[in-house]
Design an enzyme around this catalytic site. Structure first.
Site, PDB file in Angstrom:
ATOM      1  N   ASP A  22      66.659  57.320  34.963  1.00 65.46           N
ATOM      2  CA  ASP A  22      66.013  58.536  34.454  1.00 65.46           C
ATOM      3  C   ASP A  22      64.692  58.237  33.737  1.00 65.46           C
ATOM      4  OD1 ASP A  22      67.079  57.265  32.307  1.00 65.46           O
ATOM      5  OD2 ASP A  22      68.009  59.028  31.398  1.00 65.46           O
ATOM      6  N   ASP A 227      39.811  38.789  35.640  1.00 70.60           N
ATOM      7  CA  ASP A 227      39.291  40.004  36.271  1.00 70.60           C
ATOM      8  C   ASP A 227      40.103  41.143  35.682  1.00 70.60           C
ATOM      9  OD1 ASP A 227      38.645  42.131  37.949  1.00 70.60           O
ATOM     10  OD2 ASP A 227      38.776  40.954  39.801  1.00 70.60           O
ATOM     11  N   HIS A 317      35.125  37.647  50.622  1.00 67.03           N
ATOM     12  CA  HIS A 317      35.224  39.066  50.257  1.00 67.03           C
ATOM     13  C   HIS A 317      33.844  39.686  50.155  1.00 67.03           C
ATOM     14  CE1 HIS A 317      34.058  38.248  46.077  1.00 67.03           C
ATOM     15  NE2 HIS A 317      34.981  37.289  46.011  1.00 67.03           N
ATOM     16  N   HIS A 321      31.625  47.120  45.462  1.00 66.97           N
ATOM     17  CA  HIS A 321      32.224  48.381  45.906  1.00 66.97           C
ATOM     18  C   HIS A 321      31.812  49.482  44.944  1.00 66.97           C
ATOM     19  CE1 HIS A 321      35.167  47.708  42.648  1.00 66.97           C
ATOM     20  NE2 HIS A 321      35.179  46.451  43.054  1.00 66.97           N
ATOM     21  N   HIS A 328      38.341  50.965  43.272  1.00 70.36           N
ATOM     22  CA  HIS A 328      37.636  50.918  44.563  1.00 70.36           C
ATOM     23  C   HIS A 328      37.448  52.368  44.987  1.00 70.36           C
ATOM     24  CE1 HIS A 328      39.488  46.670  45.175  1.00 70.36           C
ATOM     25  NE2 HIS A 328      38.463  46.645  44.373  1.00 70.36           N
ATOM     26  N   GLU A 361      29.783  41.333  42.628  1.00 66.22           N
ATOM     27  CA  GLU A 361      30.814  40.341  42.328  1.00 66.22           C
ATOM     28  C   GLU A 361      30.969  39.248  43.379  1.00 66.22           C
ATOM     29  OE1 GLU A 361      34.886  41.738  42.723  1.00 66.22           O
ATOM     30  OE2 GLU A 361      34.195  43.752  43.190  1.00 66.22           O
ATOM     31  N   TYR A 365      35.164  30.060  46.367  1.00 65.21           N
ATOM     32  CA  TYR A 365      36.556  29.640  46.200  1.00 65.21           C
ATOM     33  C   TYR A 365      36.828  28.421  47.068  1.00 65.21           C
ATOM     34  CZ  TYR A 365      36.408  34.484  44.752  1.00 65.21           C
ATOM     35  OH  TYR A 365      36.035  35.661  44.150  1.00 65.21           O
ATOM     36  N   ARG A 399      34.239  33.664  40.152  1.00 62.67           N
ATOM     37  CA  ARG A 399      33.699  34.987  40.484  1.00 62.67           C
ATOM     38  C   ARG A 399      33.075  35.548  39.209  1.00 62.67           C
ATOM     39  NH1 ARG A 399      37.845  36.972  42.554  1.00 62.67           N
ATOM     40  NH2 ARG A 399      38.791  38.249  40.943  1.00 62.67           N
ATOM     41  N   GLU A 401      31.504  39.276  37.869  1.00 64.71           N
ATOM     42  CA  GLU A 401      31.442  40.686  38.287  1.00 64.71           C
ATOM     43  C   GLU A 401      30.964  41.582  37.155  1.00 64.71           C
ATOM     44  OE1 GLU A 401      35.298  42.446  39.149  1.00 64.71           O
ATOM     45  OE2 GLU A 401      34.350  43.949  40.430  1.00 64.71           O
TER      46      GLU A 401
HETATM   47 MN    MN Z   1      35.765  44.631  41.719  1.00 69.28          MN
END
Ligand code: MN
Length: 432
Positions: A22, A227, A317, A321, A328, A361, A365, A399, A401
């Protein structure tokens, strides 16, 4: 109303979702509904009638039982003030109101919960949902000044939280302790939601792009990638930093970090109206390929390294965005789609516009699954020095960003102020 003048528009907001038995998950409003209404509570509906130029918000009818357990819930008069809508009614009036409002309309634009649950009220009227979704996506892509100030507020809080993390992280901590430093500062601001689950990845874990375990112990020689971002009234911040767990970057870490940083800054500088997102992606790939070539990890012309996809083994990647009520934030609607002017495939090619909020960003890697895949080693053997690259395995990934707002001219406004220059980071790490 201007975009879809020829149909009745009806949307349902989100409903609570059961977590177990619940207990419900903490409620987060559907982003389109939040965009149109500002309502952060479950069980609401919105009817927009372009023909009669009015809109009505429907709130769930609350009984005394509900008041006992949940406390105060706004009634119609209060809701009208809170949400600035012309009319407010209880939701049991919705089917009747649809029946009245549909007169003179040849179609209805509805979101998918309406399509599923209120279909009967529209009998005989064609229901279009993807047209509505696309129209709202189109609106959401360019931010109003009010939206930008909420995004700036989300960044101010996340900037502070990232700063605390960068000062207080120590070797021997677990990744979740670092996560706690960040998230405590977000909660302290009075905002209950993060924009997405925090990624806190030490050492090799940073090579996992959506790492979520957050439970490893930090070693002095590791880099830590975090991140994470808070959400303010639904508006996301999305910030990544990578810094040494010890006091200083090693030379090898510095070499890779500098490529990512220079790429990130150049891509921010380039983010101006009219720039095609695919061109922007290629710019980031070229800069990373060029830097890796200087380190003798790659060889050949930059064009070849980009067009063969070799650089994707280190940078798998996108450069960024759209950002907004979703971390996103869609792609801006079908009407924005442009031909891809490059030879590099991207999910969506569209031009940047003033008022768009975007992330920049780039990352590098060292991913075992890519660098040790026999098929990829064979395919890219002329362009990647795999023996040299193997020596970097274990570094994980880097990275950086930031969140920026595209301006009518000149470089964008950067909302993110967390340290990213090597001397600035090392200054914050001096007591580590
Ligand atoms: Mn991002």
């Amino acid at each position: 109303m201007r975009r879809l003048p020829d149909g009745l528009i009806v949307l349902s907001g989100g409903l609570e979702v059961t977590r177990n038995y619940d207990v419900s998950f903490v409620f987060r409003q559907d982003s389109d509904f939040l965009y149109l209404t500002g309502v952060e509570d479950p069980g609401f509906h919105l009817l927009i009638d372009p023909k009669r130029k009015n809109s009505t918000l429907f709130l769930p009818r609350i009984d005394d039982h509900h008041r006992v357990w949940e406390g105060h819930v706004p009634g119609p008069a209060e809701a009208k003030r809170l949400y600035g809508v012309q009319r407010v009614l209880y939701d049991d009036a919705l089917p009747g109101e649809i029946k009245k409002a549909r007169r003179g309309h040849r179609r209805a634009y509805v979101n998918s919960p309406v399509q599923k649950k209120l279909k009967k009220s529209f009998q005989g009227l064609p229901l279009l949902s993807s047209v509505l979704d696309d129209a709202i996506e189109e609106l959401r892509a360019v931010k109003t000044p009010g939206e930008i100030s909420l995004m700036a507020e989300a960044n101010r809080i996340s900037n502070r939280a990232h700063g605390i993390v960068m000062r207080k992280t120590r070797a021997g901590m677990r990744e979740y302790e670092v996560q706690t430093l960040f998230e405590a500062e977000c909660l302290r601001s009075g905002n209950r939601h993060l924009a997405y689950p925090s990624i806190v990845a030490a050492g090799n874990n940073a090579a996992v792009l959506h790492y979520r375990h957050n439970d490893a112990k930090l070693k002095k020689t590791d880099l830590l990638l975090i991140d994470a971002g808070v959400e303010v009234k639904g508006y996301a911040s999305d910030i990544t930093r990578t810094f040494p767990v010890g006091k200083k970057f090693s030379q090898r870490q510095k070499d890779i970090y500098s490529i990512v940083l220079e790429t990130q800054k150049a891509c921010i500088e380039a983010a101006r109206p009219g720039l095609n997102s695919a061109t922007w992606q290629v710019l980031s790939m070229r800069l990373i390929a060029d830097g890796l070539r200087d380190l003798k990890l790659m060889r050949g012309s930059v064009d070849t390294l980009v067009e063969t996809g070799a650089v994707r083994l280190f940078y798998p990647h996108g450069i960024g965005h759209l950002l907004g009520l979703d971390v996103h934030d869609g792609v801006g609607g079908k009407s924005r789609k442009k031909p891809n002017p490059t030879k590099v495939p991207v999910r969506f090619a569209a031009d940047l516009e003033a008022g768009m909020a975007i992330t920049s960003e780039p990352g590098i890697y060292f991913i075992d699954a890519l660098l040790n895949a026999p098929r990829l080693r064979k395919k890219h053997r002329d362009h990647i020095d795999f023996n040299r690259a193997e020596r970097y395995l274990g570094m994980g990934g880097i990275r950086i960003e930031d969140d920026v707002i595209v301006r009518p001219s000149g470089p964008p406004r950067n909302l993110t102020t967390v340290a990213k220059e090597i001397p600035d980071i090392e200054a914050l790490r001096r007591n580590a």
